[in-house]
Design an enzyme around this catalytic site. Structure first.
Site, PDB file in Angstrom:
ATOM      1  N   HIS A  98      60.212  26.125  67.440  1.00 20.16           N
ATOM      2  CA  HIS A  98      60.847  24.917  66.899  1.00 20.16           C
ATOM      3  C   HIS A  98      59.931  23.738  67.258  1.00 20.16           C
ATOM      4  O   HIS A  98      59.242  23.771  68.282  1.00 20.16           O
ATOM      5  CB  HIS A  98      62.204  24.765  67.591  1.00 20.16           C
ATOM      6  CG  HIS A  98      63.057  23.659  67.070  1.00 20.16           C
ATOM      7  ND1 HIS A  98      62.900  22.357  67.486  1.00 20.16           N
ATOM      8  CD2 HIS A  98      64.067  23.651  66.185  1.00 20.16           C
ATOM      9  CE1 HIS A  98      63.799  21.601  66.880  1.00 20.16           C
ATOM     10  NE2 HIS A  98      64.522  22.361  66.081  1.00 20.16           N
ATOM     11  N   ASP A 122      62.518  28.623  75.523  1.00 18.61           N
ATOM     12  CA  ASP A 122      63.476  27.832  74.765  1.00 18.61           C
ATOM     13  C   ASP A 122      64.610  28.776  74.363  1.00 18.61           C
ATOM     14  O   ASP A 122      64.444  29.619  73.474  1.00 18.61           O
ATOM     15  CB  ASP A 122      62.759  27.243  73.537  1.00 18.61           C
ATOM     16  CG  ASP A 122      63.719  26.649  72.517  1.00 18.61           C
ATOM     17  OD1 ASP A 122      64.941  26.763  72.696  1.00 18.61           O
ATOM     18  OD2 ASP A 122      63.212  26.079  71.531  1.00 18.61           O
ATOM     19  N   GLN A 168      68.680  29.231  70.861  1.00 22.42           N
ATOM     20  CA  GLN A 168      69.341  30.160  69.927  1.00 22.42           C
ATOM     21  C   GLN A 168      69.730  31.471  70.600  1.00 22.42           C
ATOM     22  O   GLN A 168      70.248  32.371  69.925  1.00 22.42           O
ATOM     23  CB  GLN A 168      68.419  30.452  68.727  1.00 22.42           C
ATOM     24  CG  GLN A 168      68.043  29.241  67.912  1.00 22.42           C
ATOM     25  CD  GLN A 168      69.229  28.623  67.169  1.00 22.42           C
ATOM     26  OE1 GLN A 168      70.297  29.218  67.029  1.00 22.42           O
ATOM     27  NE2 GLN A 168      69.055  27.400  66.689  1.00 22.42           N
ATOM     28  N   LYS A 221      75.041  24.199  70.414  1.00 20.39           N
ATOM     29  CA  LYS A 221      74.842  25.466  69.679  1.00 20.39           C
ATOM     30  C   LYS A 221      75.608  26.599  70.350  1.00 20.39           C
ATOM     31  O   LYS A 221      75.560  27.739  69.915  1.00 20.39           O
ATOM     32  CB  LYS A 221      73.352  25.810  69.630  1.00 20.39           C
ATOM     33  CG  LYS A 221      72.520  24.794  68.846  1.00 20.39           C
ATOM     34  CD  LYS A 221      71.066  25.190  68.852  1.00 20.39           C
ATOM     35  CE  LYS A 221      70.136  24.073  68.449  1.00 20.39           C
ATOM     36  NZ  LYS A 221      70.232  23.667  67.050  1.00 20.39           N
ATOM     37  N   CYS A 260      62.812  22.719  61.186  1.00 21.12           N
ATOM     38  CA  CYS A 260      61.949  22.248  62.288  1.00 21.12           C
ATOM     39  C   CYS A 260      61.014  23.357  62.772  1.00 21.12           C
ATOM     40  O   CYS A 260      60.731  23.463  63.975  1.00 21.12           O
ATOM     41  CB  CYS A 260      62.771  21.699  63.452  1.00 21.12           C
ATOM     42  SG  CYS A 260      63.746  20.271  63.013  1.00 21.12           S
TER      43      CYS A 260
END
Ligand code: C6P
Length: 413
Positions: free
Chosen positions: A129, A206, A209, A232, A371
């Site tokens: 991202h 990261d 998700q 999220k 993104c």
């Protein structure tokens, strides 16, 4: 069909926790398939926000009155919940931020500026991202550091051989997502962490998700930094988390100055910073949102993350099979290990047109570059349609989505 998931997750009960799912859009029942952008919030989270403002809204730490005490206890209580959820060794390793983006920028500006020298190398992956690319580009420019990019194959799988070849004595940091937001690929971060450490490099993951869809244990993964966002993961916007190994955070300088992050300020004797994690939480934080993030994690725990994952996997398989049968549709991201995300393009139909028209039928999907422009550009694309799933989605919604998509495609072709 995954009979286990069908019988075990009571999706009707799960849905009843989300008031927004009862609404209509353009006179049609809402089918919300934009969960990778922001998931919906259960009543428990909404009620926690409401309760905070109705009963104990006060600034945290240092306050001597009851409301301040209650707010502080609830805020720090969430830190402990996050610690337990991520399997971190200490609550001192949990820093609250505004989201994944701010967590990554914190590491770039604090650890990066203190530790990187000209000629050092940072490895990122092509499927990151922008929030795990741009802070490193900015740093690379400022410090004369080299950025190396792990390639991705046509399925959307990271090239592990290329990654291992890139690691060298100049590598200082590897930055990779646990799950790609554009493709749904689950990356083997434990294996990648091992390889990074063998070369004396650190790894930042990261997890924006990943946290909503699977169990995460930062000690089992053996990662150095791990970031995620509340919104999220069934929580509110404006709050996120940076996990960092205690010894690393201890040694890092603060990146923002202000209240909360100091233990003493003096013009004569200089300023002494707070202990971690407070050293990294300058100013009044998003108190209500942090507390409500704790409620979101409680909700996930009560619902059962493994059950949710099995259910979503079942939906993903169903949706993938149905989409594959749509004439002229090409799936973008077909890695063997995937969660939640269905990215696709359709011959002769612009993604944006599909997104706008399917909204008229009550279906919320996302279109665009998500993104992740470098990833899409490498596939010759500037946009895809992306449907992304959460635990409250149903097989009936998946079927209705594909039916709506067929209608829309017939209209635009
Ligand atoms: N992805 C999506 O629609 P923030 O905005 O800080 O909460 O999260 C940024 C971010 C970082 N990493 C990954 C893998 C992400 O998916 C996101 C946010 C949204 O896919 C908005 S573009």
């Amino acid at each position: 069909m995954n009979a286990f998931a069908e019988t075990m997750l009571d999706v009707a009960r799960v849905r009843s926790d989300f008031p927004i799912l009862e609404r209509e859009v353009h006179g049609k029942p809402l089918i919300y398939l934009d969960n990778a952008a922001t998931s919906q919030t259960p009543s428990a989270v909404i009620d926690t926000l409401d309760d905070y403002y109705r009963r104990y809204n006060a600034n945290i730490h240092r306050g001597l009155h009851t409301l301040a005490d209650e707010a502080t206890a609830a805020y720090e209580g969430t830190r402990e919940k996050v610690r337990a959820w991520l399997g971190a060794a200490s609550h001192r390793e949990i820093v609250f931020t505004r989201g994944t983006t701010e967590a990554i920028n914190l590491v770039a500006n604090s650890w990066g500026r203190a530790n990187l020298r000209p000629g050092d190398e940072i490895i990122v992956s092509l499927m990151e991202h922008h929030s795990n690319i741009v802070p490193w580009q900015m740093l690379a420019e400022a410090l004369d550091v080299t950025l190396k990019v792990i390639p991705v194959d046509e399925r959307g799988v990271l090239d592990q051989a290329a990654y291992r070849d890139m690691l060298g004595e100049r590598t200082r940091l590897v930055c990779v997502n646990h799950v790609s937001n554009a493709l749904g690929t689950v990356n083997p971060v434990a294996e990648m962490a091992r390889a990074a450490h063998e070369h004396g490099a650190l790894i930042l993951v990261d997890g924006a998700q990943a946290v909503p869809h699977q169990r995460v244990d930062v000690q089992a993964l053996d990662v150095d930094f791990y970031a995620f966002s509340g919104h999220k993961a069934y929580g509110p916007t404006g709050v996120g988390v940076l996990y960092g190994r205690e010894a690393l955070l201890e040694a890092m300088p603060p990146w923002q100055g202000g209240g909360e992050m100091i233990s003493r300020v003096s013009f004569e004797k200089g300023t002494v910073y707070s202990e971690i994690p407070h050293k990294f939480e300058a100013g009044t934080p998003a108190i209500a949102e942090v507390i409500a993030l704790g409620a979101a994690l409680d909700w996930i725990a009560d619902t059962g993350i493994d059950l949710m994952a099995a259910w979503e996997h079942h939906l993903l398989e169903r949706a993938t099979d149905k989409l594959k049968a749509v004439d002229g549709l090409r799936m973008i991201g077909t890695a063997p290990d995937k969660v939640s995300v269905l990215s696709f393009v359709v011959d002769g139909a612009h993604s944006q047109d599909i997104g706008l028209l399917i909204d008229q039928l009550g279906v919320a999907i996302r279109t665009g570059h998500h993104c992740a422009q470098p990833m899409l550009a490498s596939m010759g694309l500037d946009a895809t349609c992306r449907a992304s799933l959460a635990a409250y989605n149903t097989p009936e919604e998946v079927d209705a989505f594909v039916e709506a998509l067929q209608k829309v495609i017939a209209m635009v072709r």
